[in-house]
Design a protein around this motif. Structure first.
Motif, PDB file in Angstrom:
ATOM      1  N   GLU A  59       0.841  -1.190   0.000  1.00 28.11           N
ATOM      2  CA  GLU A  59       0.000   0.000   0.000  1.00 28.11           C
ATOM      3  C   GLU A  59       0.873   1.236   0.000  1.00 28.11           C
ATOM      4  O   GLU A  59       1.978   1.223   0.522  1.00 28.11           O
ATOM      5  N   ASN A  60       0.345   2.284  -0.571  1.00 24.36           N
ATOM      6  CA  ASN A  60       0.968   3.594  -0.545  1.00 24.36           C
ATOM      7  C   ASN A  60       0.047   4.489   0.269  1.00 24.36           C
ATOM      8  O   ASN A  60      -1.149   4.546  -0.003  1.00 24.36           O
ATOM      9  N   ALA A  61       0.592   5.155   1.290  1.00 20.92           N
ATOM     10  CA  ALA A  61      -0.258   5.990   2.139  1.00 20.92           C
ATOM     11  C   ALA A  61       0.415   7.325   2.401  1.00 20.92           C
ATOM     12  O   ALA A  61       1.633   7.405   2.540  1.00 20.92           O
ATOM     13  N   LYS A  62      -0.395   8.360   2.462  1.00 24.79           N
ATOM     14  CA  LYS A  62       0.067   9.682   2.870  1.00 24.79           C
ATOM     15  C   LYS A  62      -0.576   9.961   4.222  1.00 24.79           C
ATOM     16  O   LYS A  62      -1.797   9.929   4.355  1.00 24.79           O
ATOM     17  N   ILE A  63       0.268  10.188   5.234  1.00 25.16           N
ATOM     18  CA  ILE A  63      -0.219  10.398   6.595  1.00 25.16           C
ATOM     19  C   ILE A  63       0.160  11.800   7.041  1.00 25.16           C
ATOM     20  O   ILE A  63       1.300  12.234   6.869  1.00 25.16           O
ATOM     21  N   ARG A  64      -0.781  12.483   7.636  1.00 25.41           N
ATOM     22  CA  ARG A  64      -0.535  13.825   8.167  1.00 25.41           C
ATOM     23  C   ARG A  64      -0.373  13.714   9.676  1.00 25.41           C
ATOM     24  O   ARG A  64      -1.145  13.020  10.335  1.00 25.41           O
ATOM     25  N   ILE A  65       0.622  14.407  10.200  1.00 24.96           N
ATOM     26  CA  ILE A  65       0.843  14.465  11.634  1.00 24.96           C
ATOM     27  C   ILE A  65       0.762  15.933  12.049  1.00 24.96           C
ATOM     28  O   ILE A  65       1.515  16.768  11.547  1.00 24.96           O
ATOM     29  N   GLU A  66      -0.169  16.246  12.934  1.00 25.86           N
ATOM     30  CA  GLU A  66      -0.342  17.611  13.430  1.00 25.86           C
ATOM     31  C   GLU A  66       0.016  17.645  14.907  1.00 25.86           C
ATOM     32  O   GLU A  66      -0.397  16.765  15.668  1.00 25.86           O
ATOM     33  N   CYS A  67       0.765  18.653  15.310  1.00 27.80           N
ATOM     34  CA  CYS A  67       1.171  18.807  16.706  1.00 27.80           C
ATOM     35  C   CYS A  67       0.477  20.025  17.303  1.00 27.80           C
ATOM     36  O   CYS A  67       0.440  21.092  16.688  1.00 27.80           O
ATOM     37  N   TYR A  68      -0.046  19.847  18.498  1.00 26.04           N
ATOM     38  CA  TYR A  68      -0.765  20.907  19.201  1.00 26.04           C
ATOM     39  C   TYR A  68      -0.136  21.134  20.564  1.00 26.04           C
ATOM     40  O   TYR A  68       0.375  20.201  21.182  1.00 26.04           O
ATOM     41  N   GLY A  69      -0.165  22.374  21.027  1.00 23.36           N
ATOM     42  CA  GLY A  69       0.360  22.701  22.344  1.00 23.36           C
ATOM     43  C   GLY A  69      -0.307  23.953  22.882  1.00 23.36           C
ATOM     44  O   GLY A  69      -1.056  24.626  22.169  1.00 23.36           O
ATOM     45  N   GLN A  70      -0.009  24.276  24.128  1.00 20.53           N
ATOM     46  CA  GLN A  70      -0.534  25.515  24.723  1.00 20.53           C
ATOM     47  C   GLN A  70       0.084  26.731  24.055  1.00 20.53           C
ATOM     48  O   GLN A  70      -0.524  27.794  23.994  1.00 20.53           O
ATOM     49  N   THR A  71       1.319  26.569  23.550  1.00 25.26           N
ATOM     50  CA  THR A  71       2.015  27.632  22.839  1.00 25.26           C
ATOM     51  C   THR A  71       2.584  27.080  21.537  1.00 25.26           C
ATOM     52  O   THR A  71       2.685  25.863  21.353  1.00 25.26           O
ATOM     53  N   ARG A  72       2.973  27.972  20.665  1.00 33.62           N
ATOM     54  CA  ARG A  72       3.594  27.560  19.404  1.00 33.62           C
ATOM     55  C   ARG A  72       4.900  26.831  19.678  1.00 33.62           C
ATOM     56  O   ARG A  72       5.217  25.829  19.039  1.00 33.62           O
ATOM     57  N   ALA A  73       5.673  27.326  20.651  1.00 33.05           N
ATOM     58  CA  ALA A  73       6.951  26.695  20.985  1.00 33.05           C
ATOM     59  C   ALA A  73       6.748  25.263  21.486  1.00 33.05           C
ATOM     60  O   ALA A  73       7.539  24.370  21.156  1.00 33.05           O
ATOM     61  N   GLU A  74       5.702  25.023  22.253  1.00 30.65           N
ATOM     62  CA  GLU A  74       5.409  23.686  22.756  1.00 30.65           C
ATOM     63  C   GLU A  74       5.076  22.731  21.598  1.00 30.65           C
ATOM     64  O   GLU A  74       5.571  21.614  21.536  1.00 30.65           O
ATOM     65  N   ALA A  75       4.242  23.186  20.672  1.00 35.45           N
ATOM     66  CA  ALA A  75       3.880  22.379  19.501  1.00 35.45           C
ATOM     67  C   ALA A  75       5.100  22.136  18.614  1.00 35.45           C
ATOM     68  O   ALA A  75       5.311  21.025  18.125  1.00 35.45           O
ATOM     69  N   ASP A  76       5.932  23.156  18.438  1.00 34.12           N
ATOM     70  CA  ASP A  76       7.143  23.005  17.630  1.00 34.12           C
ATOM     71  C   ASP A  76       8.124  22.023  18.265  1.00 34.12           C
ATOM     72  O   ASP A  76       8.780  21.248  17.569  1.00 34.12           O
ATOM     73  N   GLY A  77       8.240  22.050  19.596  1.00 36.23           N
ATOM     74  CA  GLY A  77       9.104  21.117  20.289  1.00 36.23           C
ATOM     75  C   GLY A  77       8.642  19.663  20.105  1.00 36.23           C
ATOM     76  O   GLY A  77       9.467  18.769  19.886  1.00 36.23           O
TER      77      GLY A  77
END
Length: 86
Positions: A59-77
């Protein structure tokens, strides 16, 4: 097991990810009462490959991973450690 669940297992087994997000690596949805930071994985596109004798198990799959945090820095980390775990 779906490819998203397999990828989730790989990410969730990383000590760096556990240190930041604990077990909040979710597939398809993040529960409404979740503590941040958290990550969401979902399949955008999935395609099976067949041959003349039928399904060959590829199979060929495209998966999206989204990161969430209280702040942008937390999500980026969280994004940084997830990316390095893959």
């Amino acid at each position: 097991m779906s490819i998203a669940a397999t990828i989730r297992t790989i990410i969730a087994d990383s000590p760096d990810v556990i240190a930041i997000a604990g077990d909040r690596i979710c597939v398809d949805f993040i529960p409404e009462d979740s503590i941040m930071p958290a990550a969401l994985l979902y399949i955008i596109h999935e395609e099976s490959f067949d041959c003349l004798s039928g399904f060959v198990g590829l199979e060929n799959a495209k998966i999206r991973i989204e990161c969430y945090g209280q702040t942008r820095a937390e999500a980026d980390g969280l994004h940084k450690v997830i990316r390095s775990s893959l």
